[in-house]
Scaffold this active site. Structure first.
Site, PDB file in Angstrom:
ATOM      1  CG  ASP A  80      15.989 -42.919 -30.524  1.00 45.06           C
ATOM      2  OD1 ASP A  80      16.979 -42.722 -29.790  1.00 45.06           O
ATOM      3  OD2 ASP A  80      15.217 -43.874 -30.364  1.00 45.06           O
ATOM      4  CB  SER A 128      15.308 -46.092 -27.135  1.00 44.49           C
ATOM      5  OG  SER A 128      16.208 -45.134 -27.633  1.00 44.49           O
ATOM      6  CG  ASP A 180      15.407 -49.920 -32.242  1.00 44.17           C
ATOM      7  OD1 ASP A 180      15.638 -50.487 -31.156  1.00 44.17           O
ATOM      8  OD2 ASP A 180      16.172 -49.056 -32.723  1.00 44.17           O
ATOM      9  CD  GLU A 306      12.652 -43.955 -33.259  1.00 43.77           C
ATOM     10  OE1 GLU A 306      13.338 -43.920 -32.227  1.00 43.77           O
ATOM     11  OE2 GLU A 306      12.444 -45.004 -33.895  1.00 43.77           O
ATOM     12  CG  ASP A 311      20.166 -43.366 -30.299  1.00 48.02           C
ATOM     13  OD1 ASP A 311      20.594 -42.851 -29.253  1.00 48.02           O
ATOM     14  OD2 ASP A 311      20.174 -44.595 -30.512  1.00 48.02           O
ATOM     15  CG  HIS A 315      24.662 -44.586 -29.622  1.00 47.81           C
ATOM     16  ND1 HIS A 315      24.959 -44.757 -28.293  1.00 47.81           N
ATOM     17  CD2 HIS A 315      23.313 -44.714 -29.720  1.00 47.81           C
ATOM     18  CE1 HIS A 315      23.834 -44.986 -27.617  1.00 47.81           C
ATOM     19  NE2 HIS A 315      22.823 -44.950 -28.459  1.00 47.81           N
ATOM     20  CG  ASP A 353      14.425 -41.474 -27.475  1.00 50.48           C
ATOM     21  OD1 ASP A 353      15.182 -40.539 -27.850  1.00 50.48           O
ATOM     22  OD2 ASP A 353      14.583 -42.644 -27.843  1.00 50.48           O
ATOM     23  CG  HIS A 354      17.609 -41.154 -25.100  1.00 46.45           C
ATOM     24  ND1 HIS A 354      18.679 -41.031 -25.963  1.00 46.45           N
ATOM     25  CD2 HIS A 354      16.947 -42.263 -25.489  1.00 46.45           C
ATOM     26  CE1 HIS A 354      18.656 -42.031 -26.811  1.00 46.45           C
ATOM     27  NE2 HIS A 354      17.608 -42.798 -26.566  1.00 46.45           N
TER      28      HIS A 354
HETATM   29 ZN   LIG Z   1      20.638 -44.841 -28.241  1.00 41.27          ZN
END
Ligand SMILES: [Zn+2]
Length: 495
Positions: A80, A128, A180, A306, A311, A315, A353-354
């Site tokens: 993620d 996500s 999540d 995952e 992620d 962040h 995912d990104h």
């Molecule tokens: Zn995120």
């Protein structure tokens, strides 16, 4: 596509009679040749059509053609927020500090590697839920919806649900919360990802064989330290349904081979770099147990694993957190590779995912005249995540306190001016929408010339991603793909 065929073959309505008048004897040979060309074109078009429909695969070396591509098992690994630079930075750390290659490189070197786009029905930058939903269902989604059509009402069948229909075993594993967005998108349908109470319910109702991660709070009533207002205790309900419910690494190891609900923390699981002090299993341990259990199903299985906190670290612009959680994700890839060696009828896809944070290795130190790049030795000295540092700093820390904490935990001596800048959180005030975590970005900005890692934001970005795979069906992972196509690749391999 295939247009090179056109000049040699007459359109279908010209072959035969009408436009050319009655069929003459001398034209019969020409017509036969044309018919043969036409037949070839039709076969070619059919193959092309099948390809576009996701019903065909390419051959062993990426040569176009229909092969079986049938996989008994499908293992999808999602980092993620793991953009190409999270991968690349971790690779540098692994090669130069740990003296070893990443397991992901082994998968990449199998040769099935693609660049992956992930734009959604309503945005160029995704969160996500839509990203995972697009991978899980093959359809473009809107932000925050969990495997629902763009109308926000219609449930879309997921690859996990399709696997279940076929009698395959299923599993979802994450270091974030099991409710999540990423795991939820494979086994639940809600219009807003925040409805995790409903996600928990749906995941168990569907009977996903393995569910492991954090956020136990969504399975428990308020009276038992949970957040459920319906008074239900889903842990008790899961036990009644035959699940073994575990809460520590030790319990997980001891769990019999069968359905497992592993909930190791009230919130997200701990960042890998801080995990040693806890009772939580690693992602690799969860993955090993998952494969052990699911592989008992003689029909095969689908599992989504995952690395959920890459992620979260990004962040917070925490490069050390990113590297260690990416390494933990890579260790899970290593467990999967071991499994694949014994079970080659397994399609493995590793992707993200990104991208999160617009992370990149930058060039200069305070004194460098030429490019030097990331200070891996300095990063090696950092032993905690920004979460721990944030706890140590407390709310509204003074410049003096910031200087002390940075020196103690990051082994870096920042200047008084830099400490003041962090205390006033100046950088964030310029763009609070994209820098929404107090202190972290100002801290990361001050650390730029020390560590040589820069951040474009504290949000996600539209960076194209990496996707790579191995095993039957992975032949189609090449070139440029959209994340919705991963669904087609998995579905085709399953069929
Ligand atoms: Zn995120």
């Amino acid at each position: 596509m295939g247009s090179f065929f056109i000049p040699n073959v007459e359109p279908i309505w010209l072959v035969g009679g009408n436009k050319r008048g009655p069929i003459r004897k001398e034209n019969i040979m020409n017509m036969r040749i044309r018919s043969r060309k036409l037949a070839l074109l039709l076969v070619f078009s059919l193959l092309l059509g099948l390809e576009l429909w996701g019903c065909a695969t390419t051959g062993p070396m990426g040569v176009s053609g229909v092969t079986s591509g049938k996989a008994k098992n499908i293992i999808l690994l999602i980092g993620d927020g793991m953009g190409p630079n999270h991968f690349g930075t971790t690779l540098l750390y692994s090669n130069r500090i740990l003296g070893k290659d990443l397991k992901m490189v082994e998968v990449m070197n199998a040769g099935r590697t693609a660049y992956l786009l992930n734009d959604t029905a309503d945005a160029t930058v995704t969160e996500s839920a839509a990203a995972a939903g697009q991978i899980a269902t093959g359809q473009k989604m809107t932000a925050r919806a969990i495997s629902m059509a763009a109308d926000g009402k219609t449930s879309l069948k997921t690859i996990l649900e399709l696997a279940k229909d076929k009698g395959l075993a299923t599993g979802l594993v994450t270091t974030s919360g099991i409710t999540d967005a990423t795991p939820a998108a494979f086994a639940a349908h809600v219009s807003d990802r925040g409805d995790e109470v409903s996600v928990a319910d749906q995941e168990l109702k569907l009977g996903v064989d393995i569910l492991m991660g954090g956020r136990k709070q969504f399975f428990l009533p308020e009276a038992s330290a949970g957040v459920r207002k319906d008074g239900r205790n889903l842990l008790d309900e899961a036990k009644a349904k035959g699940y073994t419910v575990v809460g520590t690494a030790q319990e997980l190891r001891a769990a019999p081979v069968g359905k497992i609900l592993g909930l190791f923390t009230q919130g997200n699981m701990t960042y890998e770099i801080d995990r040693a002090k806890t009772q939580e299993p690693s992602l690799a341990e969860m993955t090993a147990k998952t494969l052990e259990v699911l592989s008992r199903n003689t029909k095969g299985f689908f599992a989504m694993i995952e690395g959920g906190r890459i992620d979260h670290a990004a962040h917070r612009n925490d490069v050390v957190g990113v590297i260690h959680d990416t390494l933990a994700f890579d260790a899970a890839v290593g467990v999967v590779l071991e499994f694949v060696r014994k079970n080659p009828q397994t399609l493995v896809i590793v992707t993200a995912d990104h991208e999160t944070g617009g992370m990149s290795v930058i060039g200069h130190s305070k004194t460098s005249k030429d490019y030097v790049g990331i200070d891996l030795a300095a990063i090696k000295e950092i032993k905690v995540s920004f979460e721990v540092i944030s706890r140590e700093l407390g709310k509204d820390p003074t410049p003096q306190k910031i200087k002390e904490v940075v020196k103690q935990y990051l082994a870096i001596e920042i200047t008084d001016d830099e400490a003041k800048m962090i205390a006033s959180d100046t950088i964030r005030k310029l763009d609070p929408a994209n820098y929404n975590y107090a202190t972290f970005h100002s801290l990361a900005f001050v650390l730029r010339p020390y560590l040589r890692v820069g951040w474009a934001s504290q949000t996600h970005t539209a960076s194209p991603l990496l996707a790579f795979g191995m095993g039957p069906g992975s032949e189609r992972i090449n070139g440029l793909l959209h994340n919705t196509q991963l669904f087609n690749i998995m579905k085709a391999a399953m069929e």
